[in-house]
Design a protein around this motif. Structure first.
Motif, PDB file in Angstrom:
ATOM      1  N   LEU A  54     119.598 112.177  12.061  1.00 32.69           N
ATOM      2  CA  LEU A  54     119.404 112.093  10.578  1.00 32.69           C
ATOM      3  C   LEU A  54     117.946 111.796  10.266  1.00 32.69           C
ATOM      4  O   LEU A  54     117.970 111.446   8.936  1.00 32.69           O
ATOM      5  CB  LEU A  54     120.593 111.488   9.894  1.00 32.69           C
ATOM      6  N   SER A  55     117.103 111.908  11.130  1.00 30.34           N
ATOM      7  CA  SER A  55     115.748 111.198  10.959  1.00 30.34           C
ATOM      8  C   SER A  55     114.978 111.915   9.835  1.00 30.34           C
ATOM      9  O   SER A  55     114.217 111.412   9.025  1.00 30.34           O
ATOM     10  CB  SER A  55     114.826 111.106  12.023  1.00 30.34           C
ATOM     11  N   HIS A  56     115.426 113.294   9.444  1.00 29.69           N
ATOM     12  CA  HIS A  56     114.816 113.925   8.331  1.00 29.69           C
ATOM     13  C   HIS A  56     115.201 113.555   6.896  1.00 29.69           C
ATOM     14  O   HIS A  56     114.741 113.768   6.001  1.00 29.69           O
ATOM     15  CB  HIS A  56     115.204 115.575   8.699  1.00 29.69           C
ATOM     16  N   LEU A  57     116.269 112.665   6.967  1.00 35.18           N
ATOM     17  CA  LEU A  57     116.720 112.202   5.696  1.00 35.18           C
ATOM     18  C   LEU A  57     116.350 110.924   5.486  1.00 35.18           C
ATOM     19  O   LEU A  57     116.616 109.982   4.447  1.00 35.18           O
ATOM     20  CB  LEU A  57     118.225 111.995   5.631  1.00 35.18           C
ATOM     21  N   ALA A  58     115.408 110.261   6.274  1.00 33.36           N
ATOM     22  CA  ALA A  58     114.664 108.872   6.185  1.00 33.36           C
ATOM     23  C   ALA A  58     113.747 108.521   5.111  1.00 33.36           C
ATOM     24  O   ALA A  58     112.990 107.726   5.635  1.00 33.36           O
ATOM     25  CB  ALA A  58     114.632 108.464   7.614  1.00 33.36           C
ATOM     26  N   ALA A  59     113.273 109.390   4.369  1.00 34.91           N
ATOM     27  CA  ALA A  59     112.259 109.309   3.308  1.00 34.91           C
ATOM     28  C   ALA A  59     112.647 108.250   2.336  1.00 34.91           C
ATOM     29  O   ALA A  59     114.035 108.164   1.793  1.00 34.91           O
ATOM     30  CB  ALA A  59     112.034 110.607   2.633  1.00 34.91           C
ATOM     31  N   PRO A  60     111.667 107.469   1.968  1.00 36.60           N
ATOM     32  CA  PRO A  60     111.724 106.329   0.984  1.00 36.60           C
ATOM     33  C   PRO A  60     112.317 107.043  -0.207  1.00 36.60           C
ATOM     34  O   PRO A  60     111.928 107.857  -0.660  1.00 36.60           O
ATOM     35  CB  PRO A  60     110.677 105.613   0.945  1.00 36.60           C
ATOM     36  N   GLY A  61     113.282 106.511  -0.836  1.00 36.24           N
ATOM     37  CA  GLY A  61     113.907 106.806  -2.136  1.00 36.24           C
ATOM     38  C   GLY A  61     114.798 108.028  -2.013  1.00 36.24           C
ATOM     39  O   GLY A  61     115.612 108.397  -2.975  1.00 36.24           O
TER      40      GLY A  61
ATOM     41  N   SER B  78     118.001  96.778   7.176  1.00 38.15           N
ATOM     42  CA  SER B  78     117.376  96.360   5.915  1.00 38.15           C
ATOM     43  C   SER B  78     116.889  97.275   4.816  1.00 38.15           C
ATOM     44  O   SER B  78     116.694  97.126   3.779  1.00 38.15           O
ATOM     45  CB  SER B  78     116.711  95.374   6.177  1.00 38.15           C
ATOM     46  N   ARG B  79     116.437  98.485   5.483  1.00 38.69           N
ATOM     47  CA  ARG B  79     115.843  99.527   4.809  1.00 38.69           C
ATOM     48  C   ARG B  79     117.045 100.602   3.963  1.00 38.69           C
ATOM     49  O   ARG B  79     116.618 101.443   3.356  1.00 38.69           O
ATOM     50  CB  ARG B  79     115.095 100.444   5.579  1.00 38.69           C
ATOM     51  N   LEU B  80     118.142 100.204   4.162  1.00 42.62           N
ATOM     52  CA  LEU B  80     119.409 101.059   3.519  1.00 42.62           C
ATOM     53  C   LEU B  80     119.966  99.782   2.329  1.00 42.62           C
ATOM     54  O   LEU B  80     120.445  98.881   2.607  1.00 42.62           O
ATOM     55  CB  LEU B  80     120.263 101.305   4.312  1.00 42.62           C
ATOM     56  N   ASP B  81     119.922 100.354   1.102  1.00 43.77           N
ATOM     57  CA  ASP B  81     120.683  99.561  -0.103  1.00 43.77           C
ATOM     58  C   ASP B  81     121.696 100.356  -0.395  1.00 43.77           C
ATOM     59  O   ASP B  81     121.983 101.645  -0.382  1.00 43.77           O
ATOM     60  CB  ASP B  81     119.560  99.413  -1.190  1.00 43.77           C
ATOM     61  N   LEU B  82     122.734  99.510  -0.525  1.00 41.10           N
ATOM     62  CA  LEU B  82     124.095 100.053  -1.172  1.00 41.10           C
ATOM     63  C   LEU B  82     123.942 100.146  -2.703  1.00 41.10           C
ATOM     64  O   LEU B  82     124.141  99.023  -3.378  1.00 41.10           O
ATOM     65  CB  LEU B  82     125.153  99.385  -0.896  1.00 41.10           C
ATOM     66  N   ILE B  83     123.697 101.287  -3.356  1.00 46.20           N
ATOM     67  CA  ILE B  83     123.495 101.244  -4.546  1.00 46.20           C
ATOM     68  C   ILE B  83     124.759 101.476  -5.422  1.00 46.20           C
ATOM     69  O   ILE B  83     125.056 100.774  -6.510  1.00 46.20           O
ATOM     70  CB  ILE B  83     122.902 102.547  -4.939  1.00 46.20           C
ATOM     71  N   ARG B  84     125.927 102.043  -5.116  1.00 46.73           N
ATOM     72  CA  ARG B  84     127.038 102.195  -5.743  1.00 46.73           C
ATOM     73  C   ARG B  84     128.227 102.244  -4.411  1.00 46.73           C
ATOM     74  O   ARG B  84     128.037 102.915  -3.544  1.00 46.73           O
ATOM     75  CB  ARG B  84     126.972 103.515  -6.381  1.00 46.73           C
ATOM     76  N   GLY B  85     129.527 101.677  -5.115  1.00 48.02           N
ATOM     77  CA  GLY B  85     130.601 101.964  -4.220  1.00 48.02           C
ATOM     78  C   GLY B  85     130.925 101.002  -3.439  1.00 48.02           C
ATOM     79  O   GLY B  85     131.638 101.223  -2.347  1.00 48.02           O
TER      80      GLY B  85
ATOM     81  N   ARG C 169     120.611 104.214  -0.603  1.00 50.95           N
ATOM     82  CA  ARG C 169     119.174 104.474  -0.948  1.00 50.95           C
ATOM     83  C   ARG C 169     118.406 103.927   0.327  1.00 50.95           C
ATOM     84  O   ARG C 169     118.217 102.841   0.658  1.00 50.95           O
ATOM     85  CB  ARG C 169     118.929 103.962  -2.378  1.00 50.95           C
ATOM     86  N   VAL C 170     117.683 104.806   0.875  1.00 52.49           N
ATOM     87  CA  VAL C 170     116.298 104.386   1.634  1.00 52.49           C
ATOM     88  C   VAL C 170     115.217 103.785   0.975  1.00 52.49           C
ATOM     89  O   VAL C 170     114.765 104.461   0.048  1.00 52.49           O
ATOM     90  CB  VAL C 170     115.893 105.651   2.349  1.00 52.49           C
ATOM     91  N   THR C 171     114.944 102.379   1.315  1.00 49.16           N
ATOM     92  CA  THR C 171     113.742 101.885   0.551  1.00 49.16           C
ATOM     93  C   THR C 171     112.646 101.748   1.376  1.00 49.16           C
ATOM     94  O   THR C 171     112.565 102.220   2.747  1.00 49.16           O
ATOM     95  CB  THR C 171     114.178 100.224   0.398  1.00 49.16           C
TER      96      THR C 171
END
Length: 92
Positions: free
Chosen positions: A12-19, A72-79, A88-90
Motif C-alpha cells: 500500500l506504499s502508493h497511499l503513504a503520502a503525507p496528509g 508513529s506516522r499514522l494518526d487515528l482521526i476518528r473512530g 491520517r498519514v502524517t
C-alpha cells in the motif's frame, strides 16, 4: 502479538503520502491479521481484542507495515471505539 510480516500484506506504499486519509473497516478478534482493499476502503482484520485500545494499536501496526511507514506516522482521526475508523498519514 508479533510484528506483522510484510510478505503477508498487500503493498500500500502508493497511499503513504503525507496528509492522506485512510478509511478503515476493522474486524477485531479475527483468526489472522489481514488487509484487504475494497474500492477506497481498507478492510483490516486483527487478532487483538477490542479492549483498552489493543485492536487500534494492532490496526496501526498492520497498516504501517503495509504502507512501509513507522506506526508513529499514522494518526487515528476518528473512530477510536467504532469499527469504522479514519487514519491520517502524517509527515516526519
Amino acid at each position: 502479538m508479533g510484528r506483522p510480516k510484510k510478505k503477508d500484506l498487500p503493498d500500500l506504499s502508493h497511499l503513504a503520502a503525507p496528509g492522506q486519509d485512510l478509511p478503515v473497516r476493522v474486524t477485531p478478534k479475527a483468526g489472522r491479521n489481514t488487509v484487504t482493499v475494497v474500492g477506497d476502503l481498507l478492510k483490516v482484520a486483527v487478532t487483538a481484542a477490542p479492549e483498552n485500545g489493543k485492536a487500534n494499536d494492532a490496526v496501526r501496526d498492520i497498516l504501517a507495515t503495509a504502507l512501509g511507514l513507522a506506526p508513529s506516522r499514522l494518526d487515528l482521526i476518528r473512530g477510536a471505539t467504532s469499527r469504522d475508523k479514519l487514519f491520517r498519514v502524517t509527515s516526519d
